[in-house]
Design an enzyme around this catalytic site. Sequence first.
Site, PDB file in Angstrom:
ATOM      1  N   SER A 248     -24.030 -16.450   0.516  1.00 18.81           N
ATOM      2  CA  SER A 248     -24.103 -15.187  -0.221  1.00 18.81           C
ATOM      3  C   SER A 248     -23.026 -15.222  -1.297  1.00 18.81           C
ATOM      4  O   SER A 248     -22.220 -16.140  -1.353  1.00 18.81           O
ATOM      5  CB  SER A 248     -23.839 -14.021   0.717  1.00 18.81           C
ATOM      6  OG  SER A 248     -22.474 -14.047   1.089  1.00 18.81           O
ATOM      7  N   LYS A 249     -23.012 -14.201  -2.120  1.00 19.47           N
ATOM      8  CA  LYS A 249     -22.040 -14.157  -3.203  1.00 19.47           C
ATOM      9  C   LYS A 249     -20.611 -14.231  -2.653  1.00 19.47           C
ATOM     10  O   LYS A 249     -19.744 -14.893  -3.200  1.00 19.47           O
ATOM     11  CB  LYS A 249     -22.248 -12.885  -4.023  1.00 19.47           C
ATOM     12  CG  LYS A 249     -21.668 -13.017  -5.423  1.00 19.47           C
ATOM     13  CD  LYS A 249     -22.160 -11.931  -6.335  1.00 19.47           C
ATOM     14  CE  LYS A 249     -21.120 -11.745  -7.429  1.00 19.47           C
ATOM     15  NZ  LYS A 249     -21.383 -12.169  -8.720  1.00 19.47           N
ATOM     16  N   ARG A 250     -20.415 -13.549  -1.541  1.00 22.36           N
ATOM     17  CA  ARG A 250     -19.075 -13.538  -0.938  1.00 22.36           C
ATOM     18  C   ARG A 250     -18.639 -14.914  -0.457  1.00 22.36           C
ATOM     19  O   ARG A 250     -17.469 -15.246  -0.408  1.00 22.36           O
ATOM     20  CB  ARG A 250     -19.076 -12.581   0.269  1.00 22.36           C
ATOM     21  CG  ARG A 250     -18.205 -11.382   0.045  1.00 22.36           C
ATOM     22  CD  ARG A 250     -17.969 -10.665   1.338  1.00 22.36           C
ATOM     23  NE  ARG A 250     -17.023 -11.368   2.186  1.00 22.36           N
ATOM     24  CZ  ARG A 250     -16.793 -11.049   3.438  1.00 22.36           C
ATOM     25  NH1 ARG A 250     -17.463 -10.072   4.008  1.00 22.36           N
ATOM     26  NH2 ARG A 250     -15.898 -11.701   4.137  1.00 22.36           N
TER      27      ARG A 250
END
Length: 473
Positions: A248-250
């Site tokens: 994910s982006k995180r």
Amino acid sequence: MYNKVVTRFAPSPTGFMHIGGVRTALFAWLWARKNNGVFILRIEDTDKEREVKGSIEHIIKSLKWLGLNWDEGPDVGGPHKPYLQSERLDSYKKYAQILIDKGFAYPDPYTKEELDAFRKKADEERRPFLYRDHRPKEFGVWDGTKALRFKTPEIKIYHWNDAVRGALSAGVEALDDFILIKSDGYPTYNFAHIVDDQEMKVTHIIRADEFISSTPKFLSLYEALGITPPVFVTLPPILADGGNKKLSKRDGAKDILEYGEEGYLPEAVMNFLALLGWNPGTEKEIFTVKELLKVFEINRIQVSGAQVNLEKLDWMNKEHMKKLPAEEMQKNIFSYLPKEFQNEKLVPIIFERISKWSDVKVMLEAGELDCFSVVKQPKYDKIKLVYKNSSPERITKNIKLVIKALEKLSENDFTMENVKSTLMLIAEMEGNRGEVLHPVRYALSGLDKSPDPFIIASIIGKNETLSRLQKAL
Ligand code: GLU
């Protein structure tokens, strides 16, 4: 089999570049450069619906930021130009004609409704829908308005070798009469990449693992065209930190250029990406580009998923930052600081506490640097000046002693070493370090945690130090 290594990075312009795409580009680039070969950038823009405006510029910018360069590509040209698939339609037509002439391609005779009905029936009968079950007895003439399909020459089990995964095979259900050219005139990936890799003399296809299941289809097409396939090099999937879930982006699946904006060094990001699915077989983890080029080998690419660990990226970045010349370090740190903080004595103190340039901004915004500014006075809870079980009287006495001793130092002698030995001498005389160092540190910083008092003192200078100590009294 080949004289010169030729690799390519073949992104589709469907959005920004993230870790996965750039890692593929890096491995292909490393292999070409290591072998004094050719690295090609080819843009696979045949899916006009998924195309995102500005992606090509973004891809080029991202690769350049990382330090990758290419010998052939849309912006630099080359002997096999053009390098945008949408401009290579004539090539695909040429190869399509070869297949038609050999009886290995035919126009799709069905309407969408007819195909949907076939699909539905297969579903109801709980069998996989295969287009080849509906291959027409006689092939019509292709006029370009219908999709052109591949007539899979032979339904058989394919065995092949992958440079990373070794011997692979797949059952006949992996074969089908797939589309070569869509009714909009654009080729499919399955067809176009084979034509282009052949025309561009690609020797190694370095790509993600999502293409393994289609490889039997590719192999039957190579066979029909009489082409010897390039070496297949399948990269391992990239996994989020600590598990099997998708990135994910995180976890780092953001636009690669954001890493640059956050102040990561391209060389550190390259180092990090190189170790996502490859290792040198030694304990060494920090590599310059030159070192990577020396040790990178395809046979040390791993099969299993590679986990992204962003803490490791921070650590690597710091290691690469340490190699920078002092002026560059200072320039980068100062770029985040207002004038009043642009003191060269602050540079090593800040550097010790950051792992990327933008951390300077975080420190600044958290007020962690305020104690070094003569404009901003520390604010604090005065009861906290009193160390542990000590008393206000003892602390007052100690601060007075410190003021008296520091007053004796001339401005020129007000160095970190001198302030430190002055404070240490008093601490020794008073028999309790904490009762001397703590109140001075707190008076100078107003922070529960801060650099040592002599560091702050040497930076803010004699006048400011004495004035903060007077205020504490
Ligand atoms: N255009 C494909 C993609 O972006 C490239 C795959 C390949 O390298 O052949 O996934």
